[in-house]
Design a protein around this motif. Structure first.
Motif, PDB file in Angstrom:
ATOM      1  N   UNK A  45       3.023 -13.547  -2.504  1.00  0.00           N
ATOM      2  CA  UNK A  45       4.465 -13.515  -2.697  1.00  0.00           C
ATOM      3  C   UNK A  45       4.820 -13.660  -4.165  1.00  0.00           C
ATOM      4  N   UNK A  46       4.104 -14.549  -4.847  1.00  0.00           N
ATOM      5  CA  UNK A  46       4.442 -14.904  -6.218  1.00  0.00           C
ATOM      6  C   UNK A  46       3.168 -15.071  -7.032  1.00  0.00           C
ATOM      7  N   UNK A  47       3.187 -14.545  -8.262  1.00  0.00           N
ATOM      8  CA  UNK A  47       2.086 -14.696  -9.210  1.00  0.00           C
ATOM      9  C   UNK A  47       2.713 -15.039 -10.552  1.00  0.00           C
ATOM     10  N   UNK A  48       2.068 -15.916 -11.309  1.00  0.00           N
ATOM     11  CA  UNK A  48       2.583 -16.324 -12.622  1.00  0.00           C
ATOM     12  C   UNK A  48       1.558 -16.008 -13.709  1.00  0.00           C
ATOM     13  N   UNK A  49       1.999 -16.105 -14.940  1.00  0.00           N
ATOM     14  CA  UNK A  49       1.138 -15.923 -16.112  1.00  0.00           C
ATOM     15  C   UNK A  49       0.481 -14.548 -16.155  1.00  0.00           C
ATOM     16  N   UNK A  50       1.229 -13.523 -15.759  1.00  0.00           N
ATOM     17  CA  UNK A  50       0.756 -12.142 -15.834  1.00  0.00           C
ATOM     18  C   UNK A  50       1.817 -11.279 -16.519  1.00  0.00           C
ATOM     19  N   UNK A  51       1.381 -10.174 -17.070  1.00  0.00           N
ATOM     20  CA  UNK A  51       2.295  -9.162 -17.585  1.00  0.00           C
ATOM     21  C   UNK A  51       2.046  -7.880 -16.807  1.00  0.00           C
ATOM     22  N   UNK A  52       3.091  -7.086 -16.651  1.00  0.00           N
ATOM     23  CA  UNK A  52       2.983  -5.837 -15.900  1.00  0.00           C
ATOM     24  C   UNK A  52       2.670  -4.679 -16.827  1.00  0.00           C
ATOM     25  N   UNK A  53       1.820  -3.791 -16.343  1.00  0.00           N
ATOM     26  CA  UNK A  53       1.531  -2.565 -17.070  1.00  0.00           C
ATOM     27  C   UNK A  53       2.524  -1.473 -16.693  1.00  0.00           C
ATOM     28  N   UNK A  54       2.153  -0.248 -16.999  1.00  0.00           N
ATOM     29  CA  UNK A  54       2.989   0.918 -16.747  1.00  0.00           C
ATOM     30  C   UNK A  54       3.001   1.232 -15.248  1.00  0.00           C
ATOM     31  N   UNK A  55       4.171   1.593 -14.730  1.00  0.00           N
ATOM     32  CA  UNK A  55       4.285   2.000 -13.323  1.00  0.00           C
ATOM     33  C   UNK A  55       3.559   3.315 -13.118  1.00  0.00           C
ATOM     34  N   UNK A  56       2.884   3.411 -11.955  1.00  0.00           N
ATOM     35  CA  UNK A  56       2.065   4.581 -11.668  1.00  0.00           C
ATOM     36  C   UNK A  56       2.091   4.837 -10.165  1.00  0.00           C
ATOM     37  N   UNK A  57       2.191   6.081  -9.749  1.00  0.00           N
ATOM     38  CA  UNK A  57       2.093   6.433  -8.331  1.00  0.00           C
ATOM     39  C   UNK A  57       0.620   6.554  -7.970  1.00  0.00           C
ATOM     40  N   UNK A  58       0.199   5.841  -6.915  1.00  0.00           N
ATOM     41  CA  UNK A  58      -1.199   5.867  -6.475  1.00  0.00           C
ATOM     42  C   UNK A  58      -1.253   6.099  -4.966  1.00  0.00           C
ATOM     43  N   UNK A  59      -2.169   6.942  -4.563  1.00  0.00           N
ATOM     44  CA  UNK A  59      -2.428   7.157  -3.143  1.00  0.00           C
ATOM     45  C   UNK A  59      -3.404   6.073  -2.694  1.00  0.00           C
ATOM     46  N   UNK A  60      -2.991   5.301  -1.711  1.00  0.00           N
ATOM     47  CA  UNK A  60      -3.811   4.225  -1.174  1.00  0.00           C
ATOM     48  C   UNK A  60      -4.055   4.494   0.301  1.00  0.00           C
ATOM     49  N   UNK A  61      -4.812   3.640   0.920  1.00  0.00           N
ATOM     50  CA  UNK A  61      -5.169   3.828   2.326  1.00  0.00           C
ATOM     51  C   UNK A  61      -3.923   3.984   3.201  1.00  0.00           C
ATOM     52  N   UNK A  62      -2.881   3.225   2.896  1.00  0.00           N
ATOM     53  CA  UNK A  62      -1.671   3.245   3.720  1.00  0.00           C
ATOM     54  C   UNK A  62      -0.588   4.159   3.166  1.00  0.00           C
ATOM     55  N   UNK A  63      -0.946   5.042   2.247  1.00  0.00           N
ATOM     56  CA  UNK A  63       0.024   6.002   1.733  1.00  0.00           C
ATOM     57  C   UNK A  63       0.305   5.840   0.255  1.00  0.00           C
ATOM     58  N   UNK A  64       1.289   6.596  -0.218  1.00  0.00           N
ATOM     59  CA  UNK A  64       1.654   6.598  -1.630  1.00  0.00           C
ATOM     60  C   UNK A  64       2.477   5.358  -1.970  1.00  0.00           C
ATOM     61  N   UNK A  65       2.116   4.707  -3.088  1.00  0.00           N
ATOM     62  CA  UNK A  65       2.839   3.540  -3.583  1.00  0.00           C
ATOM     63  C   UNK A  65       3.031   3.679  -5.085  1.00  0.00           C
ATOM     64  N   UNK A  66       4.130   3.145  -5.592  1.00  0.00           N
ATOM     65  CA  UNK A  66       4.317   3.000  -7.026  1.00  0.00           C
ATOM     66  C   UNK A  66       3.893   1.576  -7.360  1.00  0.00           C
ATOM     67  N   UNK A  67       2.909   1.442  -8.233  1.00  0.00           N
ATOM     68  CA  UNK A  67       2.351   0.140  -8.580  1.00  0.00           C
ATOM     69  C   UNK A  67       2.248   0.008 -10.094  1.00  0.00           C
ATOM     70  N   UNK A  68       2.083  -1.221 -10.550  1.00  0.00           N
ATOM     71  CA  UNK A  68       1.767  -1.467 -11.955  1.00  0.00           C
ATOM     72  C   UNK A  68       0.640  -2.489 -11.996  1.00  0.00           C
ATOM     73  N   UNK A  69      -0.359  -2.236 -12.821  1.00  0.00           N
ATOM     74  CA  UNK A  69      -1.439  -3.200 -12.984  1.00  0.00           C
ATOM     75  C   UNK A  69      -0.858  -4.478 -13.561  1.00  0.00           C
ATOM     76  N   UNK A  70      -1.462  -5.623 -13.201  1.00  0.00           N
ATOM     77  CA  UNK A  70      -1.039  -6.890 -13.777  1.00  0.00           C
ATOM     78  C   UNK A  70      -2.199  -7.463 -14.589  1.00  0.00           C
ATOM     79  N   UNK A  71      -1.852  -8.028 -15.741  1.00  0.00           N
ATOM     80  CA  UNK A  71      -2.819  -8.527 -16.703  1.00  0.00           C
ATOM     81  C   UNK A  71      -2.620 -10.023 -16.916  1.00  0.00           C
ATOM     82  N   UNK A  72      -3.704 -10.766 -17.003  1.00  0.00           N
ATOM     83  CA  UNK A  72      -3.649 -12.189 -17.321  1.00  0.00           C
ATOM     84  C   UNK A  72      -3.102 -12.348 -18.741  1.00  0.00           C
ATOM     85  N   UNK A  73      -2.110 -13.228 -18.926  1.00  0.00           N
ATOM     86  CA  UNK A  73      -1.556 -13.434 -20.264  1.00  0.00           C
ATOM     87  C   UNK A  73      -2.500 -14.241 -21.150  1.00  0.00           C
ATOM     88  N   UNK A  74      -3.457 -14.939 -20.546  1.00  0.00           N
ATOM     89  CA  UNK A  74      -4.400 -15.736 -21.324  1.00  0.00           C
ATOM     90  C   UNK A  74      -5.445 -14.910 -22.036  1.00  0.00           C
TER      91      UNK A  74
END
Length: 129
Positions: A45-74
């Motif tokens: 539900x909630x994650x902290x201490x991360x930054x979001x990358x660029x939004x990208x459309x990806x085909x996954x097992x359950x269909x197409x999703x718009x996602x962004x990679x998350x990076x550890x701020x540390x």
């Protein structure tokens, strides 16, 4: 560059396996039934201490999703992704939620998970939610 302010979490904490920055509480897990190409992944539900990358459309097992990679701020390591939008109505419950890939984080007990040879390839999503 400015000063880095990290959020410290109390309780059972998942943290970056490289720098031990706190990322999420075990209590915020929605599902442990997700998988990435590297193995298990958990939906939070909630994650902290991360930054979001660029939004990208990806085909996954359950269909197409718009996602962004998350990076550890540390340390800047990719630790998972955020579901920005689901293209199928049945998958909209994932919007705004986060995936932490299990092999990229330390568990609440300090355990590390490693990539195994029996992992799935070709998608990243839940088999059954």
């Amino acid at each position: 560059m400015g000063r880095l302010f990290l959020i410290h979490l109390d309780g059972n904490v998942y943290s970056c396996k490289h720098c031990h920055t706190h990322l999420a509480l075990a209590a915020d897990i929605i599902s442990k039934a997700f998988h990435s190409k590297h193995g298990k992944a958990y939906l939070f539900n909630k994650v902290v201490n991360v930054t979001n990358g660029v939004k990208d459309d990806r085909m996954m097992i359950t269909g197409m999703h718009t996602v962004s990679d998350i990076f550890c701020v540390g340390c800047g390591s990719i630790v998972g992704w955020k579901y920005e939008a689901a293209h199928e109505k049945s998958q909209r419950y994932k919007e705004g939620k986060y995936i932490l890939e299990r092999y990229k984080v330390s568990g609440p007990d300090g355990s590390l998970y490693w990539v195994t040879h029996d992992t799935r390839f070709g998608g990243s999503d839940a088999d059954d939610v």
